[in-house]
Structures are given as structure tokens and as C-alpha cells.
Write an enzyme that holds these catalytic residues in place. Structure first.
Site, mmCIF file in Angstrom:
data_model
loop_
_atom_site.group_PDB
_atom_site.id
_atom_site.type_symbol
_atom_site.label_atom_id
_atom_site.label_comp_id
_atom_site.label_asym_id
_atom_site.label_seq_id
_atom_site.Cartn_x
_atom_site.Cartn_y
_atom_site.Cartn_z
ATOM 1 N N GLU A 252 -35.127 -65.925 53.580
ATOM 2 C CA GLU A 252 -34.988 -66.031 55.041
ATOM 3 C C GLU A 252 -33.900 -65.032 55.430
ATOM 4 O O GLU A 252 -32.717 -65.300 55.268
ATOM 5 C CB GLU A 252 -34.617 -67.483 55.387
ATOM 6 C CG GLU A 252 -35.006 -67.869 56.783
ATOM 7 C CD GLU A 252 -33.951 -67.449 57.784
ATOM 8 O OE1 GLU A 252 -34.102 -66.326 58.339
ATOM 9 O OE2 GLU A 252 -33.010 -68.187 58.002
ATOM 10 N N CYS A 286 -29.789 -65.839 63.107
ATOM 11 C CA CYS A 286 -30.823 -64.874 62.694
ATOM 12 C C CYS A 286 -31.953 -64.778 63.719
ATOM 13 O O CYS A 286 -32.592 -63.737 63.828
ATOM 14 C CB CYS A 286 -31.354 -65.223 61.319
ATOM 15 S SG CYS A 286 -31.906 -66.904 61.173
HETATM 16 P P1 NAD Z 1 -23.506 -59.763 53.437
HETATM 17 O O1 NAD Z 1 -24.780 -59.048 53.303
HETATM 18 O O2 NAD Z 1 -22.375 -59.310 52.595
HETATM 19 O O3 NAD Z 1 -23.709 -61.327 53.105
HETATM 20 C C1 NAD Z 1 -24.678 -62.151 53.671
HETATM 21 C C2 NAD Z 1 -24.592 -63.498 52.942
HETATM 22 O O4 NAD Z 1 -25.035 -63.330 51.613
HETATM 23 C C3 NAD Z 1 -23.169 -64.037 52.804
HETATM 24 O O5 NAD Z 1 -23.193 -65.425 52.966
HETATM 25 C C4 NAD Z 1 -22.748 -63.665 51.398
HETATM 26 O O6 NAD Z 1 -21.824 -64.572 50.828
HETATM 27 C C5 NAD Z 1 -24.045 -63.719 50.669
HETATM 28 N N1 NAD Z 1 -24.123 -62.784 49.551
HETATM 29 C C6 NAD Z 1 -23.706 -61.509 49.514
HETATM 30 N N2 NAD Z 1 -23.987 -60.943 48.328
HETATM 31 C C7 NAD Z 1 -24.606 -61.903 47.602
HETATM 32 C C8 NAD Z 1 -25.164 -61.941 46.299
HETATM 33 N N3 NAD Z 1 -25.178 -60.860 45.494
HETATM 34 N N4 NAD Z 1 -25.711 -63.099 45.867
HETATM 35 C C9 NAD Z 1 -25.742 -64.194 46.659
HETATM 36 N N5 NAD Z 1 -25.255 -64.213 47.898
HETATM 37 C C10 NAD Z 1 -24.693 -63.088 48.371
HETATM 38 O O7 NAD Z 1 -23.113 -59.698 54.928
HETATM 39 P P2 NAD Z 1 -22.137 -60.492 55.885
HETATM 40 O O8 NAD Z 1 -21.063 -59.564 56.344
HETATM 41 O O9 NAD Z 1 -21.692 -61.806 55.355
HETATM 42 O O10 NAD Z 1 -23.135 -60.744 57.064
HETATM 43 C C11 NAD Z 1 -23.635 -59.607 57.714
HETATM 44 C C12 NAD Z 1 -25.097 -59.615 57.869
HETATM 45 O O11 NAD Z 1 -25.726 -60.623 57.112
HETATM 46 C C13 NAD Z 1 -25.472 -59.920 59.295
HETATM 47 O O12 NAD Z 1 -25.474 -58.753 60.048
HETATM 48 C C14 NAD Z 1 -26.842 -60.492 59.160
HETATM 49 O O13 NAD Z 1 -27.779 -59.456 59.107
HETATM 50 C C15 NAD Z 1 -26.859 -61.118 57.818
HETATM 51 N N6 NAD Z 1 -26.788 -62.578 57.885
HETATM 52 C C16 NAD Z 1 -27.958 -63.224 58.095
HETATM 53 C C17 NAD Z 1 -27.952 -64.593 58.191
HETATM 54 C C18 NAD Z 1 -29.226 -65.338 58.438
HETATM 55 O O14 NAD Z 1 -29.167 -66.473 58.891
HETATM 56 N N7 NAD Z 1 -30.383 -64.791 58.102
HETATM 57 C C19 NAD Z 1 -26.761 -65.287 58.081
HETATM 58 C C20 NAD Z 1 -25.568 -64.595 57.844
HETATM 59 C C21 NAD Z 1 -25.608 -63.219 57.736
#
Ligand code: NAD
Length: 478
Positions: A252, A286
Site C-alpha cells: 500500500e 496517502c
Molecule cells: P521513507 O520512504 O524513508 O519511509 C516511509 C516509511 O517506510 C517509514 O515509516 C519508514 O520507517 C519505512 N521504511 C523506510 N525504509 C524501510 C525499509 N527498508 N524497510 C521497512 N520499512 C522502511 O519516507 P518518509 O520520509 O518517512 O516519508 C516520506 C514519503 O513516504 C511520503 O512522501 C509518502 O510518499 C510516503 N509515505 C506513505 C505513506 C502511506 O500511507 N502510503 C505513509 C507514510 C509515508
């Protein structure tokens, strides 16, 4: 309001584990920038213990009847409802969202557990008439096994509960790594399941360095299913890890949801509905509406009404009465908002409301409205995940559909029209997993929630959300 936070611990094999020699990190209140608590990280040995516990827990849980599983799940839902005020305050402190939104999230989470608890009792198979006399052809559904779930920081309780409740209802055991930035909501949720009498090992909660935890868990042959909510780049990484072990996966991921306001819609009514939805959780959702295409006839009226709404939002600490939008969850989002606004301005865009940071403590950004922006700007092509609304005009149905479908995202979309012919046409033409037509109610416990294109695959919610944790087995019996 009372502001007690929570004791942050790991939960492995039915035991709560705290710091004791483990690495840890600070959890920050985004409204103040101050440290709320220390979060322990799971060591490799802890992760291995969680894998062993989940393997053992799966055998116990799978052997229980769906009826008995449902009773424990419903008890957990009741406990979450009883504790909702405290859990909502925990969430607001760690994530920033305003208390009424937080409260609603927790109560909806309890509803989701109830819904899955009931639906788990209805995972029917079927008998297919055979071609040969005396042959019984039976199709049954079985739990997939141990699930590794990973959830982000924007819905600390709701996103974990979708995965946990779906998996438990199917008869699976779970290891969840919730967000390290907003861990308290999931700690409280897991407490409800533990206190409801869930057998040891069936649900395990860990935290750590996300990449290290996900690689370790998904790489283990114990894990049979991966469920992730978060960004597209991380989703691709985890989908790759899952593919290596041919594991089932639900992804998701991000969206960039278009809103189409057609000529026959009332532009002010549409603005009232969609503006409130836009600034929910400061736009860090999202399925947040993020690209607004308004027919040129109603454009000025829509912009005026929407901008008025944005300017009347009261920014502040989510626990303070009267606050209608809280801070962004972390400083990364502030930098992202500034970069989006600067890019829009450099391309001739106008800032109709907001446009900059707010206050000198915490991570606040003003509710922002941008106009006169080209389609190739950052805000029109990259997911903002924040309180920025770009509004642009369009002329024809075909033109707006092409623009709406032009990106690689395909999570949610919204349309406003008074014509059933247009409603049907937009419902057919949109490339997204969900669309709200004259409605923003696209996320309910009973209905499938998920994306297409790079927004991911698989659904959470609805019967699809249960089937995501089931394998199909065919038994031919002569
Ligand atoms: P990010 O890509 O670093 O992380 C997104 C999420 O994934 C975080 O909770 C992080 O802890 C987790 N994550 C990161 N690397 C991981 C890995 N290797 N294995 C497992 N989990 C991992 O970005 P961010 O700065 O936290 O958020 C920015 C972007 O993430 C937003 O612009 C948005 O696009 C997306 N996001 C989407 C949702 C959603 O509900 N779909 C929620 C939060 C963030």
C-alpha cells in the site's frame, strides 16, 4: 487535557521488553520538538526470538476455531474503545494530528478489529461439482502463516490495525515493525490484544533500523507474507525481498490523488467537502486529494471558497482545544513543503494561501493553496504528503482524464458532478484503486482499500483484506 505518554517497549512471545542494554532512539513531539520518550530497538537476537515465537504462535492460533479467535479479537476491540481517550492523546503527542482526528482514528481501529473478527468466521470454501461420479471437489481457504508487517508514521494505530486484524482473523500470526517515529499508538494497540488474552507469540511488536529489520524478517523462511504501507521506493525494495522468497505481498504505497470538479457540480459545495478532507492530518494521508482540476466555469468560485477554508484553519498543538490542524510529523516534511512551494514560485505559480513555515517551535507549515502552476511542476507530479493544494482549470472531460491519469500513481481519485453519465464515465476511465464521486468516504472497514500502477498491489479492508492472508487449497476426493 492530561498528557501522559506511554511506556515504549517491544512485545515478543507474550513478554514486554524494555531498554535493558538495547540500542534506543528518541521519540519527538512534533508540536514542540521535545523528546517524549526513548524507544528500544530489537537486537538480531530479539528478531530471531520474534520469528520463533511467531512460528510457535501460528500453530496455536491456526488450531483455534474462528469462533474462539473472534471472541479474543472482539475483546481487544472493546479494550481499545474503553482506552480510546488515552490512546488518542498518545497519538496526538507523537504524530501531531488534532485530538478529534486522533480519537476518530482509534475508534475506527476498534471497528476494524470487530469487522475482521466477524468476517474471519465467514471464510467459506466451496464444493465444486465433479466431472466423475463420486468425486468431491473441495476448495478451502487456509491462513498463509507468519506475517511480517511494516507500517509508517501517519496513522499510528489505524495502519497497524488493518494488518494485524486482517492477519489474525485469517488465522495467521504477526510480527509488526511499526514506525519508530510514532510507536506509541501501536504499543497501545498491541496491549489491547495482549490484555484480551491473545496466546503468546501470535502477535509480536518490534522496532529498530527499518532496513535492517525488514531485511532480517523478510529474509527468514519463517515469514510467509509481507504487508507494507509507505513510500513507493521502499515498497519496491520490500517487494523485491519478498519476491526472492516467493512470498505473498501487499503493498500500500503512495498516491497523488486527482480531484475533478466538473462543470455541472456546485463548485462551492465541492470546495467545502474536499477542503476539509485535504487538510486532515495536515495532508499526510496517502489518499489525500493532491491535484485539483476544476472546470473553468466554476474555477474562480472554487478557488475563493477553498482558499477561505485554508485561511481559517487554526494551527497549533493538536491537544489544544480549537486547533484544527497540527504540525507536520517530522522535519523532513517541512523541507519537502518548502521545496515544493519554491519550485511552484519559480515556475510562475501564485500562492493564494500560506506558503511557509509557521511559528518558531515544532514542525508547523501553513495550510497552502497554489494556483497558476504548470502540469510539470513538482507539486503536480510528486506526492506532496503535506498541506499543499494546487488548483488548476480544465476545459473538457477527455483533457482532464488524460491529465488525471498521466502519472504513475493510481491510489485514489475524487470527482464532483451532478450528471450520472459523467459519474459513470469518470468511474470507468480513472486509473486508480479507489474513487469517491461526490464523496470522500473511500476508506471503510468493509470495503477494499488499495492502489494500482506504482501505488502498489493488494487490498486491505473488505473481504479482499482477509483473503490477502489466506492460501487457497483444492482437495479432490474420490
Ligand atoms: P521513507 O520512504 O524513508 O519511509 C516511509 C516509511 O517506510 C517509514 O515509516 C519508514 O520507517 C519505512 N521504511 C523506510 N525504509 C524501510 C525499509 N527498508 N524497510 C521497512 N520499512 C522502511 O519516507 P518518509 O520520509 O518517512 O516519508 C516520506 C514519503 O513516504 C511520503 O512522501 C509518502 O510518499 C510516503 N509515505 C506513505 C505513506 C502511506 O500511507 N502510503 C505513509 C507514510 C509515508
Amino acid at each position: 487535557m492530561s498528557t501522559a505518554y506511554t511506556d515504549l517497549k517491544l512485545y515478543i512471545d507474550g513478554k514486554w521488553l524494555n531498554g535493558e542494554g538495547r540500542k534506543s532512539e528518541d521519540v519527538i513531539n512534533p508540536a514542540t520538538g521535545k523528546v517524549l520518550a526513548k524507544l528500544p530497538h530489537a537486537s538480531k537476537a530479539d528478531l530471531d526470538a520474534a520469528l520463533a515465537a511467531a512460528e510457535k504462535g501460528f500453530k496455536v492460533w491456526k488450531a483455534m476455531s474462528a469462533y474462539d479467535r473472534s471472541k479474543i479479537m472482539r475483546k481487544a476491540a472493546d479494550l481499545l474503545r474503553e482506552r480510546h481517550d488515552h490512546v488518542a492523546k498518545v497519538q496526538t503527542q507523537e504524530q501531531g494530528k488534532v485530538y478529534p482526528e486522533s480519537r476518530m482514528e482509534v475508534l475506527t481501529s476498534a471497528d476494524i478489529i470487530d469487522w475482521y473478527a466477524e468476517e474471519g468466521r465467514r471464510s467459506y470454501g466451496r464444493i465444486v461439482p465433479g466431472r466423475v461420479k463420486g468425486v468431491r471437489q473441495i476448495v478451502v481457504q487456509e491462513p498463509v502463516g507468519v506475517v511480517a508487517a511494516f507500517t509508517p508514521w501517519n496513522f499510528p494505530t489505524l495502519t497497524p490495525v488493518r494488518k494485524i486484524a486482517g492477519a489474525l482473523a485469517a488465522g495467521c500470526s504477526v510480527i509488526i515493525k511499526a514506525s519508530e517515529e510514532t510507536p506509541g499508538g501501536c504499543v497501545e494497540l498491541v496491549k489491547c490484544f495482549a490484555d484480551a488474552g491473545l496466546p503468546e507469540g501470535v502477535l509480536n511488536l518490534v522496532f529498530g533500523v527499518p532496513a535492517e529489520v525488514s531485511e532480517h524478517l523478510i529474509g527468514s523462511e519463517v515469514v510467509k507474507k509481507v504487508s507494507f504501507t509507505g513510500s513507493i521506493p521502499v515498497g519496491k525494495l520490500l517487494a523485491g525481498l519478498a519476491a526472492k522468497g516467493m512470498k505473498k505481498a501487499t503493498m500500500e504505497l503512495g498516491g497523488h490523488s486527482p480531484v475533478m470538479v466538473f462543470a455541472d457540480a456546485d463548485p462551492e459545495k465541492a470546495a467545502d467537502t474536499i477542503a476539509a478532507f485535504k487538510y486532515r492530518n495536515a495532508g499526510q494521508v496517502c489518499i489525500s486529494p493532491t491535484r485539483f482540476y476544476v472546470h473553468e466555469n466554476g474555477y474562480n468560485k472554487f478557488v475563493a471558497r477553498f482558499t477561505e477554508y485554508a485561511k481559517n484553519i487554526k494551527l497549533g498543538d493538536g491537544l489544544e482545544k480549537g486547533t484544527t490542524m497540527g504540525p507536520l510529523a517530522n522535519p523532513r516534511r517541512l523541507d519537502a513543503m518548502e521545496s515544493i512551494v519554491n519550485d511552484a514560485k519559480a515556475r510562475g505559480g501564485k500562492v493564494a494561501a500560506g506558503g511557509s513555515r509557521h511559528g518558531n517551535q515544532g514542525f508547523f507549515f501553513q495550510p497552502t493553496v497554489l494556483t497558476d502552476i504548470p502540469d510539470d511542476s513538482k507539486i503536480m507530479t510528486q506526492e506532496p504528503f503535506g498541506p499543499i493544494a494546487p488548483i488548476v482549470p480544465f476545459k473538457t472531460f477527455d483533457e482532464v482524464m488524460e491529465r488525471a491519469n498521466s502519472l504513475e500513481f493510481g491510489l485514489a481519485a475524487y470527482a464532483f458532478t451532478n450528471s450520472s453519465a459523467t459519474a459513470n464515465a469518470v468511474g470507468d476511465a480513472i486509473e486508480s484503486g479507489m474513487i469517491g464521486i461526490n464523496s470522500v468516504a473511500i476508506s471503510t472497514p468493509e470495503t477494499p482499500f488499495g492502489g494500482v500502477k506504482e501505488s502498489g498491489y493488494g487490498s486491505e479492508g473488505g473481504i479482499e483484506g482477509l483473503e490477502a492472508y489466506m492460501n487457497v487449497k483444492f482437495i479432490s476426493q474420490a
